[in-house]
Design a protein around this motif. Structure first.
Motif, PDB file in Angstrom:
ATOM      1  N   THR A   2       0.827  -1.194   0.000  1.00 49.72           N
ATOM      2  CA  THR A   2       0.000   0.000   0.000  1.00 49.72           C
ATOM      3  C   THR A   2       0.866   1.249   0.000  1.00 49.72           C
ATOM      4  O   THR A   2       2.036   1.213   0.342  1.00 49.72           O
ATOM      5  CB  THR A   2      -0.942   0.027   1.213  1.00 49.72           C
ATOM      6  N   THR A   3       0.249   2.335  -0.343  1.00 50.18           N
ATOM      7  CA  THR A   3       0.947   3.611  -0.396  1.00 50.18           C
ATOM      8  C   THR A   3       0.454   4.507   0.739  1.00 50.18           C
ATOM      9  O   THR A   3      -0.540   4.206   1.401  1.00 50.18           O
ATOM     10  CB  THR A   3       0.679   4.300  -1.747  1.00 50.18           C
ATOM     11  N   PHE A   4       1.158   5.612   0.934  1.00 50.95           N
ATOM     12  CA  PHE A   4       0.800   6.547   1.999  1.00 50.95           C
ATOM     13  C   PHE A   4      -0.664   6.951   1.912  1.00 50.95           C
ATOM     14  O   PHE A   4      -1.372   6.925   2.919  1.00 50.95           O
ATOM     15  CB  PHE A   4       1.690   7.800   1.929  1.00 50.95           C
ATOM     16  N   ASP A   5      -1.119   7.331   0.735  1.00 49.20           N
ATOM     17  CA  ASP A   5      -2.497   7.802   0.592  1.00 49.20           C
ATOM     18  C   ASP A   5      -3.505   6.731   0.990  1.00 49.20           C
ATOM     19  O   ASP A   5      -4.500   7.012   1.667  1.00 49.20           O
ATOM     20  CB  ASP A   5      -2.765   8.320  -0.822  1.00 49.20           C
ATOM     21  N   LYS A   6      -3.240   5.485   0.634  1.00 47.01           N
ATOM     22  CA  LYS A   6      -4.138   4.387   1.004  1.00 47.01           C
ATOM     23  C   LYS A   6      -4.111   4.153   2.519  1.00 47.01           C
ATOM     24  O   LYS A   6      -5.153   3.928   3.136  1.00 47.01           O
ATOM     25  CB  LYS A   6      -3.740   3.104   0.277  1.00 47.01           C
ATOM     26  N   ARG A   7      -2.916   4.211   3.119  1.00 49.78           N
ATOM     27  CA  ARG A   7      -2.809   4.016   4.574  1.00 49.78           C
ATOM     28  C   ARG A   7      -3.503   5.138   5.332  1.00 49.78           C
ATOM     29  O   ARG A   7      -4.130   4.904   6.364  1.00 49.78           O
ATOM     30  CB  ARG A   7      -1.342   3.889   4.987  1.00 49.78           C
ATOM     31  N   LEU A   8      -3.429   6.357   4.810  1.00 51.99           N
ATOM     32  CA  LEU A   8      -4.114   7.477   5.455  1.00 51.99           C
ATOM     33  C   LEU A   8      -5.620   7.237   5.474  1.00 51.99           C
ATOM     34  O   LEU A   8      -6.280   7.448   6.492  1.00 51.99           O
ATOM     35  CB  LEU A   8      -3.789   8.787   4.737  1.00 51.99           C
ATOM     36  N   LYS A   9      -6.154   6.756   4.367  1.00 54.88           N
ATOM     37  CA  LYS A   9      -7.587   6.469   4.320  1.00 54.88           C
ATOM     38  C   LYS A   9      -7.944   5.309   5.242  1.00 54.88           C
ATOM     39  O   LYS A   9      -8.953   5.345   5.943  1.00 54.88           O
ATOM     40  CB  LYS A   9      -8.041   6.177   2.896  1.00 54.88           C
ATOM     41  N   LEU A  31     -10.793  19.499   1.709  1.00 51.58           N
ATOM     42  CA  LEU A  31     -10.196  19.345   0.379  1.00 51.58           C
ATOM     43  C   LEU A  31      -8.742  18.879   0.502  1.00 51.58           C
ATOM     44  O   LEU A  31      -8.305  17.987  -0.226  1.00 51.58           O
ATOM     45  CB  LEU A  31     -10.266  20.651  -0.411  1.00 51.58           C
ATOM     46  N   SER A  32      -7.987  19.471   1.429  1.00 53.97           N
ATOM     47  CA  SER A  32      -6.594  19.051   1.624  1.00 53.97           C
ATOM     48  C   SER A  32      -6.522  17.580   1.995  1.00 53.97           C
ATOM     49  O   SER A  32      -5.717  16.825   1.438  1.00 53.97           O
ATOM     50  CB  SER A  32      -5.920  19.887   2.714  1.00 53.97           C
ATOM     51  N   LEU A  33      -7.362  17.163   2.937  1.00 46.52           N
ATOM     52  CA  LEU A  33      -7.357  15.758   3.350  1.00 46.52           C
ATOM     53  C   LEU A  33      -7.725  14.855   2.172  1.00 46.52           C
ATOM     54  O   LEU A  33      -7.103  13.810   1.967  1.00 46.52           O
ATOM     55  CB  LEU A  33      -8.312  15.541   4.524  1.00 46.52           C
ATOM     56  N   CYS A  34      -8.687  15.273   1.382  1.00 47.07           N
ATOM     57  CA  CYS A  34      -9.072  14.516   0.188  1.00 47.07           C
ATOM     58  C   CYS A  34      -7.887  14.389  -0.776  1.00 47.07           C
ATOM     59  O   CYS A  34      -7.625  13.307  -1.306  1.00 47.07           O
ATOM     60  CB  CYS A  34     -10.249  15.183  -0.499  1.00 47.07           C
ATOM     61  N   THR A  38      -6.036  10.865  -1.914  1.00 47.69           N
ATOM     62  CA  THR A  38      -6.027  10.442  -3.319  1.00 47.69           C
ATOM     63  C   THR A  38      -4.625  10.493  -3.924  1.00 47.69           C
ATOM     64  O   THR A  38      -4.449  10.154  -5.099  1.00 47.69           O
ATOM     65  CB  THR A  38      -6.983  11.307  -4.160  1.00 47.69           C
ATOM     66  N   GLY A  39      -3.649  10.919  -3.133  1.00 47.08           N
ATOM     67  CA  GLY A  39      -2.270  10.951  -3.604  1.00 47.08           C
ATOM     68  C   GLY A  39      -1.940  12.117  -4.500  1.00 47.08           C
ATOM     69  O   GLY A  39      -0.888  12.142  -5.137  1.00 47.08           O
ATOM     70  N   ARG A  40      -2.812  13.115  -4.576  1.00 50.47           N
ATOM     71  CA  ARG A  40      -2.549  14.279  -5.436  1.00 50.47           C
ATOM     72  C   ARG A  40      -1.607  15.277  -4.789  1.00 50.47           C
ATOM     73  O   ARG A  40      -0.967  16.056  -5.491  1.00 50.47           O
ATOM     74  CB  ARG A  40      -3.854  14.968  -5.790  1.00 50.47           C
TER      75      ARG A  40
END
Length: 78
Positions: A2-9, A31-34, A38-40
């Motif tokens: 998994t990646t950081f964005d997935k672990r955050l979710k 919006l920032s958390l989103c 999403t890794g953007r």
């Protein structure tokens, strides 16, 4: 892996928080958390430190995927 964005979710879901709720508690926009989830965009250290302080998140797990999701806390003696 998994990646950081997935672990955050995964963390947010584990804590049973909505994006708006967690963002407010941390002091960022939803919006920032989103964007982080999403890794953007990548969060700064202030965001990571707040996650650690508020939710006892193991930053090593969050960043690398290694270890436990939460830091262990030793109970204080009264």
């Amino acid at each position: 892996m998994t990646t950081f964005d997935k672990r955050l979710k995964v963390l947010r879901v584990e804590l049973d928080k909505k994006q708006v709720e967690m963002a407010s508690e941390i002091g960022v926009s939803s919006l920032s958390l989103c964007l982080y989830e999403t890794g953007r965009c990548e969060p700064n250290m202030s965001f990571l430190n707040k996650l650690n302080l508020l939710y006892n998140v193991n930053l090593n797990w969050l960043i690398t995927g290694e270890g436990n999701m939460f830091d262990f806390v030793v109970a204080k003696k009264k």
